[in-house]
Design a protein around this motif. Structure first.
Motif, mmCIF file in Angstrom:
data_model
loop_
_atom_site.group_PDB
_atom_site.id
_atom_site.type_symbol
_atom_site.label_atom_id
_atom_site.label_comp_id
_atom_site.label_asym_id
_atom_site.label_seq_id
_atom_site.Cartn_x
_atom_site.Cartn_y
_atom_site.Cartn_z
ATOM 1 N N SER A 126 -4.526 -5.677 4.075
ATOM 2 C CA SER A 126 -5.982 -5.553 4.127
ATOM 3 C C SER A 126 -6.569 -5.552 2.727
ATOM 4 C CB SER A 126 -6.369 -4.259 4.852
ATOM 5 O OG SER A 126 -5.805 -3.133 4.186
ATOM 6 N N ARG B 113 0.811 -1.222 0.000
ATOM 7 C CA ARG B 113 0.000 0.000 0.000
ATOM 8 C C ARG B 113 0.842 1.270 0.000
ATOM 9 N NH1 ARG B 113 -5.359 -0.133 -1.519
ATOM 10 N NH2 ARG B 113 -6.271 -2.095 -0.825
ATOM 11 N N LEU C 267 -11.923 -0.898 4.868
ATOM 12 C CA LEU C 267 -10.934 -1.964 4.811
ATOM 13 C C LEU C 267 -11.201 -3.049 5.861
ATOM 14 C CD1 LEU C 267 -7.737 0.272 4.542
ATOM 15 C CD2 LEU C 267 -8.860 -0.941 2.661
ATOM 16 N N ILE D 10 -6.715 -2.607 11.262
ATOM 17 C CA ILE D 10 -6.500 -1.565 10.255
ATOM 18 C C ILE D 10 -5.900 -0.316 10.883
ATOM 19 C CG2 ILE D 10 -7.568 -0.216 8.418
ATOM 20 C CD1 ILE D 10 -7.643 -3.303 8.064
ATOM 21 N N GLU E 32 -10.433 -4.270 0.533
ATOM 22 C CA GLU E 32 -11.576 -3.351 0.620
ATOM 23 C C GLU E 32 -12.896 -4.103 0.648
ATOM 24 O OE1 GLU E 32 -11.475 0.503 -1.507
ATOM 25 O OE2 GLU E 32 -9.732 -0.354 -2.531
ATOM 26 N N GLY F 114 -9.524 2.329 -3.496
ATOM 27 C CA GLY F 114 -8.123 1.919 -3.483
ATOM 28 C C GLY F 114 -7.574 1.701 -4.883
ATOM 29 N N ASN G 154 -1.653 -4.724 8.788
ATOM 30 C CA ASN G 154 -3.113 -4.613 8.799
ATOM 31 C C ASN G 154 -3.855 -5.924 8.970
ATOM 32 O OD1 ASN G 154 -3.112 -1.869 8.688
ATOM 33 N ND2 ASN G 154 -3.930 -1.695 6.620
#
Length: 408
Positions: free
Chosen positions: A109, A39, A285, A332, A111, A128, A328
């Motif tokens: 994580s 990420r 998330l 989160i 979505e 995302g 995560n």
């Protein structure tokens, strides 16, 4: 054969790999993406201090450090099974089966999808995905868009889209349903957003948010909430409007929006169509923890951390010997906290492997303290009550599971 296999080359995985390799452990890192960073690759934002957080640069820093330590990073490799025989973990991947004494799962994580009629049209994407297309691939997702879903993640990426010259016309809620649940209820959304009220641009908004933490004041505020919305980084946040359909023939052309009451109920006859050539759905998330479930790790549902979490100690060990988690997947939070957790996990693995004699103990204690410090200094929380969630996990580990092999 590696001593340690790390699944996930994001901030937690790379930091964990570096901590292990610093103590002489042979480390292999696996990731299904074509480049390391996770990420981090899509992150670009200004912190409250005024400094800019550039995820691309941070990912490059971690990658270069890993390279200097001879860490084997294999991208484009997916892991589909995780099991243990008498002594070794078997990591089954699309590139064959690998074995190691220790495994760190740092899968991050994913979505939550919120289905909206018409969401299969070209031009509809998760928030995302819009971030990755914009910041990683440098692809303009559109010129006039609408975000469906109001949460901290959506606001953060909204700013990034605007910096890239992409116009987002408005933010509305999804229609209330068994799937969208609280994301479709204006009062619940407002309540969740109050955790970031201290970042509001004006003193008046920050001061007013104190009163809105009281249920009665929230209801009053929503009853008088302006139909045009209140602007977030220049884009109207319309808490009293919900998207009921995404329209278009061959691609997104618009969104049908209705007025809603404070509980999310549709106001009859209030439908209106807004033009758009792209739509981002922001469902929030949840921890991507399937691999630890396959391995047999016990779980606990902790809403304050984002969902079902693998049981783990504060030093990231799970009840399964040799299996660790970080980032995560444990709840989160921010990329900085994920990196700090990765360092804890790497040091804990080094300790279990008998490396570092007494020095690793002090480093491990300092690393755990660093996680707490990063959490205290974090400007926003993706889920209110994260401290309570972490405390619940700590107490559960200490009271119900095998005696931890590490003592802090």
């Amino acid at each position: 054969m590696s001593n340690v296999i790390i699944i996930g080359a994001g901030p937690a995985g790379l930091a964990g790999a570096i901590a292990c390799a610093d103590f002489g452990l042979k480390v292999t890192v696996l990731d299904e993406f074509f480049r390391p960073g996770g990420r981090l690759l899509g992150q670009l934002y200004q912190e409250p201090s005024g400094k800019w957080w550039n995820g691309l640069k941070e990912a490059e820093r971690l990658r270069e450090k890993a390279k200097a330590l001879a860490i084997d990073i294999r991208c484009g490799v997916s892991v589909f099974n995780l099991a243990k025989d008498d002594s070794l973990w078997q990591v089954h991947t699309t590139a064959g089966t690998l074995t190691a004494s220790y495994v760190l799962v740092a899968t991050g994580s994913a979505e939550y999808p919120i289905p909206v009629p018409g969401w299969t049209l070209p031009g509809v994407m998760s928030i995302g995905a819009a971030q990755v297309m914009t910041n990683v691939h440098r692809v303009q997702v559109g010129s006039k868009g609408i975000i469906i879903g109001a949460n901290i993640l959506a606001f953060a990426i909204l700013t990034e889209l605007q910096m890239a010259g992409i116009k987002v016309e408005r933010i509305v809620l999804p229609e209330k349903s068994p799937i969208s649940q609280e994301a479709g209820e204006p009062e619940e959304v407002l309540k969740s957003l109050l955790s970031a009220a201290h970042l509001a641009p004006s003193f008046l908004l920050r001061w007013g948010s104190v009163f809105m933490k009281i249920g009665l004041f929230r209801k009053i505020a929503l009853n008088f909430y302006p139909k045009g919305g209140m602007k977030i980084s220049g884009t109207p946040l319309q808490l009293r409007k919900a998207a009921v359909e995404i329209l278009g023939r061959n691609q997104v052309e618009g969104v049908r929006v209705v007025d809603i009451d404070p509980a999310g109920g549709i106001v009859p006859g209030s439908g209106k169509i807004y033009e758009a050539d792209f739509v981002c759905i922001a469902g929030g998330l949840y921890p991507l923890a399937e691999l630890t479930a396959i391995a047999g790790c016990p779980f606990q549902f902790v809403p304050e951390l984002g969902g079902h979490i693998p049981l783990h100690a504060e030093w990231m060990e799970t009840p399964l010997p040799g299996l660790f988690v970080a980032g995560n997947i444990t709840g989160i939070e921010s990329g900085k906290i994920a990196m700090a957790q990765g360092t804890v996990a790497g040091l804990a693995i080094a300790k279990q492997a008998g490396k570092g004699a007494g020095s690793v103990d002090l480093l491990l204690q300092q690393a755990v303290a660093k996680v707490r410090q990063e959490r205290e200094q974090a400007p926003i929380q993706f889920n209110p009550g994260v401290d309570q969630g972490r405390q619940m996990m700590k107490e559960l580990w200490e009271s119900e599971f095998v005696k931890p092999s590490l003592k802090l």
